[in-house]
Design a protein around this motif. Structure first.
Motif, PDB file in Angstrom:
ATOM      1  N   GLY A 203       0.777  -1.242   0.000  1.00 14.64           N
ATOM      2  CA  GLY A 203       0.000   0.000   0.000  1.00 14.64           C
ATOM      3  C   GLY A 203       0.805   1.286   0.000  1.00 14.64           C
ATOM      4  N   CYS A 204       1.840   1.361   0.830  1.00 16.23           N
ATOM      5  CA  CYS A 204       2.606   2.608   0.967  1.00 16.23           C
ATOM      6  C   CYS A 204       3.952   2.448   0.276  1.00 16.23           C
ATOM      7  CB  CYS A 204       2.865   2.916   2.440  1.00 16.23           C
ATOM      8  SG  CYS A 204       1.385   3.347   3.351  1.00 16.23           S
ATOM      9  N   GLN A 205       4.321   3.409  -0.542  1.00 17.75           N
ATOM     10  CA  GLN A 205       5.650   3.344  -1.167  1.00 17.75           C
ATOM     11  C   GLN A 205       6.625   4.335  -0.546  1.00 17.75           C
ATOM     12  OE1 GLN A 205       2.891   4.182  -3.508  1.00 17.75           O
ATOM     13  NE2 GLN A 205       2.389   2.011  -3.366  1.00 17.75           N
ATOM     14  N   LEU A 206       6.088   5.354   0.172  1.00 12.66           N
ATOM     15  CA  LEU A 206       6.963   6.474   0.563  1.00 12.66           C
ATOM     16  C   LEU A 206       7.088   6.682   2.065  1.00 12.66           C
ATOM     17  CD1 LEU A 206       5.746   9.139  -2.038  1.00 12.66           C
ATOM     18  CD2 LEU A 206       7.569   7.478  -2.302  1.00 12.66           C
TER      19      LEU A 206
ATOM     20  N   ARG B  39      -4.023   8.193   8.783  1.00  9.93           N
ATOM     21  CA  ARG B  39      -5.424   7.986   9.184  1.00  9.93           C
ATOM     22  C   ARG B  39      -6.388   8.840   8.366  1.00  9.93           C
ATOM     23  NH1 ARG B  39      -5.228   3.845  12.248  1.00  9.93           N
ATOM     24  NH2 ARG B  39      -3.895   3.780  14.071  1.00  9.93           N
ATOM     25  N   TYR B  40      -6.079   8.997   7.086  1.00  5.50           N
ATOM     26  CA  TYR B  40      -6.920   9.866   6.254  1.00  5.50           C
ATOM     27  C   TYR B  40      -7.969   9.128   5.445  1.00  5.50           C
ATOM     28  CZ  TYR B  40      -3.518   8.488   2.635  1.00  5.50           C
ATOM     29  OH  TYR B  40      -2.729   7.778   1.779  1.00  5.50           O
TER      30      TYR B  40
ATOM     31  N   LEU C 272      -3.115   4.218   7.564  1.00  7.14           N
ATOM     32  CA  LEU C 272      -3.825   5.127   6.651  1.00  7.14           C
ATOM     33  C   LEU C 272      -5.321   5.118   6.948  1.00  7.14           C
ATOM     34  CD1 LEU C 272      -2.090   4.571   3.187  1.00  7.14           C
ATOM     35  CD2 LEU C 272      -1.367   5.933   5.149  1.00  7.14           C
ATOM     36  N   GLY C 273      -5.791   4.079   7.628  1.00  8.16           N
ATOM     37  CA  GLY C 273      -7.224   3.944   7.913  1.00  8.16           C
ATOM     38  C   GLY C 273      -7.577   4.487   9.289  1.00  8.16           C
ATOM     39  N   VAL C 274      -8.876   4.516   9.580  1.00  9.31           N
ATOM     40  CA  VAL C 274      -9.330   5.042  10.873  1.00  9.31           C
ATOM     41  C   VAL C 274      -9.111   4.003  11.978  1.00  9.31           C
ATOM     42  CG1 VAL C 274     -11.007   6.623   9.869  1.00  9.31           C
ATOM     43  CG2 VAL C 274     -11.725   4.293  10.411  1.00  9.31           C
ATOM     44  N   GLU C 275      -9.045   4.484  13.212  1.00 10.92           N
ATOM     45  CA  GLU C 275      -8.811   3.574  14.340  1.00 10.92           C
ATOM     46  C   GLU C 275      -9.960   2.589  14.521  1.00 10.92           C
ATOM     47  OE1 GLU C 275      -7.859   6.268  17.466  1.00 10.92           O
ATOM     48  OE2 GLU C 275      -5.741   6.344  16.867  1.00 10.92           O
TER      49      GLU C 275
ATOM     50  N   MET D  21       1.925   9.113   1.725  1.00  8.37           N
ATOM     51  CA  MET D  21       2.659   7.845   1.917  1.00  8.37           C
ATOM     52  C   MET D  21       2.640   6.970   0.662  1.00  8.37           C
ATOM     53  SD  MET D  21       3.608   8.388   4.947  1.00  8.37           S
ATOM     54  CE  MET D  21       3.073   9.949   5.666  1.00  8.37           C
ATOM     55  N   THR D  22       1.839   7.325  -0.331  1.00 11.08           N
ATOM     56  CA  THR D  22       1.838   6.564  -1.577  1.00 11.08           C
ATOM     57  C   THR D  22       2.404   7.449  -2.686  1.00 11.08           C
ATOM     58  OG1 THR D  22      -0.226   7.245  -2.629  1.00 11.08           O
ATOM     59  CG2 THR D  22      -0.399   5.661  -0.815  1.00 11.08           C
ATOM     60  N   ARG D  23       2.652   6.838  -3.849  1.00 10.61           N
ATOM     61  CA  ARG D  23       3.273   7.578  -4.941  1.00 10.61           C
ATOM     62  C   ARG D  23       2.279   8.452  -5.703  1.00 10.61           C
ATOM     63  NH1 ARG D  23       3.137   2.037  -6.932  1.00 10.61           N
ATOM     64  NH2 ARG D  23       1.407   1.919  -8.385  1.00 10.61           N
TER      65      ARG D  23
END
Ligand code: SAH
Length: 475
Positions: free
Chosen positions: A81-84, A126-127, A163-166, A440-442
């Motif tokens: 999911g995250c590249q950065l 968490r967006y 990246l997700g909500v709690e 956090m992603t490209r």
């Protein structure tokens, strides 16, 4: 010098590729290294060697870049999911701004770029308001849920994606707890057996309403009451549904939806506009940045209240409804019929009466209506998928000669190609601004304002001044 697979080299990372990979050179040989950051000095192992370049794996960091940070998520590297995450956020924004500039220069041929600074997030974690967690069984027979490892269908166990909500974690704990207690099997995609395939969770950032949809390989949910009792206790729970998907496919959602508890949708807002979101609806996943993105589109559209606007590739009409608040009339065109149903319903829900929607390919609907003299526009907005705008659509748009064109793009390479063409037809790029919808992603979104160029405006002034003049002597 010839390099081969498994060679280990010391490389200084000097650039970043557009997918967020580090690029460095060893004796003139270019290496692409995932997970490496500009400024890192690393030891890399060649995985694939071509004549002039190769792909290498980061083995050891000899000297970290000043922009390198410890990823907040311990699974950042294996997860797809995250590249950065290993870059500090300011550096991520700089990378994205440069990616837009590079594409506009290289592909678009633009030299002078009216770039405004990229719009970042104050809190870049968490967006996401939506997550789809695959459910499976590990080799010891334990239930697992999380995300697929990059380019595979192996599930990395992670109930707490940053990246997700709690709330996601509570939902996953409740569903997996229920599956464990009642021995409800996870779906096995290798043989098409088992029941629970995915867990879709959506959260209304403004309303705090929570939706859970269980994607199942079956016609109903066993021990349903035990499930809804557990989930119903989670604060904000509003909608519990099941989506029936019995196909052997990678498509996540099935089209039939059963309501198990509460309403079949949740409600949320973008700006002042209210939306009903059901499990199958498209809805932007980063509501905070979406509001900024549409605010920018609205600003660039420069509406004063009397304008006719066309919103092409309108989805569920989010941009259309946002603009309808400031325009005389907005027309939206979208290929997916269900999205247009949502758009019409959302217009009605908000009492918006000056928005009209058409189902069909934008490149067919608009030229047809234009040919019949039924399509004129002061402002045109386009928000196409990654492949950019269809050529037939752009031809019609420039024939319509709107004052302004606002181009919202999720791929700056196809954006650059399209802008180059539009500018060949007498428009000029006035403003370009990136919006970071996916920290956090490209990925990066871009909004561009074009308006008619000098020559075109002069021509129009001449035509205008001839109006009402006696032209008979010239004929
Ligand atoms: N503007 C919308 C969504 C844009 S995403 C929003 O902000 O919510 C791009 C949309 O283009 C998708 O909804 C997709 O279904 C649609 N689409 C793809 N090809 C299309 C075509 N040829 N004609 C019209 N719409 C198309």
């Amino acid at each position: 010098m010839d390099y081969q697979k498994n060679d280990i080299l010391t490389v200084t990372i000097e650039d970043m590729g557009h997918d967020g990979e580090g690029i460095g050179k060893a004796d003139g040989y270019t290496l692409f290294v995932k997970d490496a950051v500009i400024g890192d000095v690393i030891e890399a192992k060649i995985m694939k060697a071509k004549k002039n370049y190769g792909y290498a794996r980061l083995m050891r960091i000899l000297k970290p870049s000043s922009h390198r940070v410890e990823p907040a998520c311990p699974l950042a590297r294996p997860c797809g999911g995250c590249q950065l995450q290993m870059m500090d956020y300011q550096e991520q924004l700089r990378f994205k701004q440069k990616k837009i500039e590079d594409n506009l220069r290289r592909i678009g041929g633009f030299e002078q770029l009216p770039m405004e600074p990229i719009v970042g997030m104050e809190e870049p974690f968490r967006y996401r308001n939506k997550a789809q967690f695959p459910v499976g069984t590990d080799k010891d027979g334990n239930l697992v849920t999380g995300f697929y490892a990059g380019r595979t269908h192996d599930i990395i166990n992670n109930r707490n994606c940053l990246l997700g909500v709690e709330e996601n974690q509570q939902v996953l704990d409740a569903v997996l707890g229920w599956m464990e207690e009642f021995k409800i099997p996870a779906y096995d995609e290798t043989n098409g057996t088992g029941l629970v395939r995915h867990i879709l969770i959506r959260y209304g950032f403004r309303t705090k309403e929570l939706m859970v949809c269980l994607v199942i390989n079956g016609e109903q949910v066993p021990k349903k009451d035990a499930l809804t009792e557990r989930l119903g206790k989670i604060p904000g729970m509003t909608s519990i549904t099941a989506s029936i998907n019995r196909e052997r496919t990678n498509v996540i959602m099935g089209n039939r939806i059963l309501t198990l508890w509460g309403t079949p949708y949740i409600t949320d807002y973008i700006g002042e506009v209210k939306y009903q979101i059901s499990p199958l609806s498209f809805y932007q996943v980063n509501p905070v940045q979406t509001e900024k993105l549409y605010g920018l589109a609205l600003e660039y559209a420069g509406l004063e209240g009397q304008e006719t606007v066309w919103d092409l590739y309108c989805g569920i009409g989010t941009i259309s409804l946002f603009l309808a608040q400031k325009a005389k009339k907005v027309y939206g065109v979208e290929i997916v019929p269900a999205a247009i149903e949502d758009a019409r319903r959302n217009a009605a829900l908000n009492g918006i009466e000056n928005a009209e929607f058409f189902v069909g390919k934008a490149e067919e609907v608009l030229p047809k209506m234009y040919a019949r003299g039924e399509a004129r526009a002061d402002v045109v907005v386009v928000d196409p998928p990654r492949k950019g705008c269809d050529a037939a659509l752009l031809e019609t748009v420039v024939k319509m000669r709107p004052e302004r064109i606002v181009y919202v793009s999720c791929d700056s390479a196809t954006l650059a190609r399209d802008l180059r063409w539009i500018c060949g037809e007498g428009y000029e790029v006035r403003k370009v601004r990136g919006v970071d919808m996916f920290p956090m992603t490209r990925h990066v979104e871009t909004v561009v304002l074009l308006s008619k160029g000098e020559i075109d405006s002069k021509k129009e002034r001449v035509e205008f001044s001839l109006e009402g003049t006696d032209m008979s002597g010239f004929q």
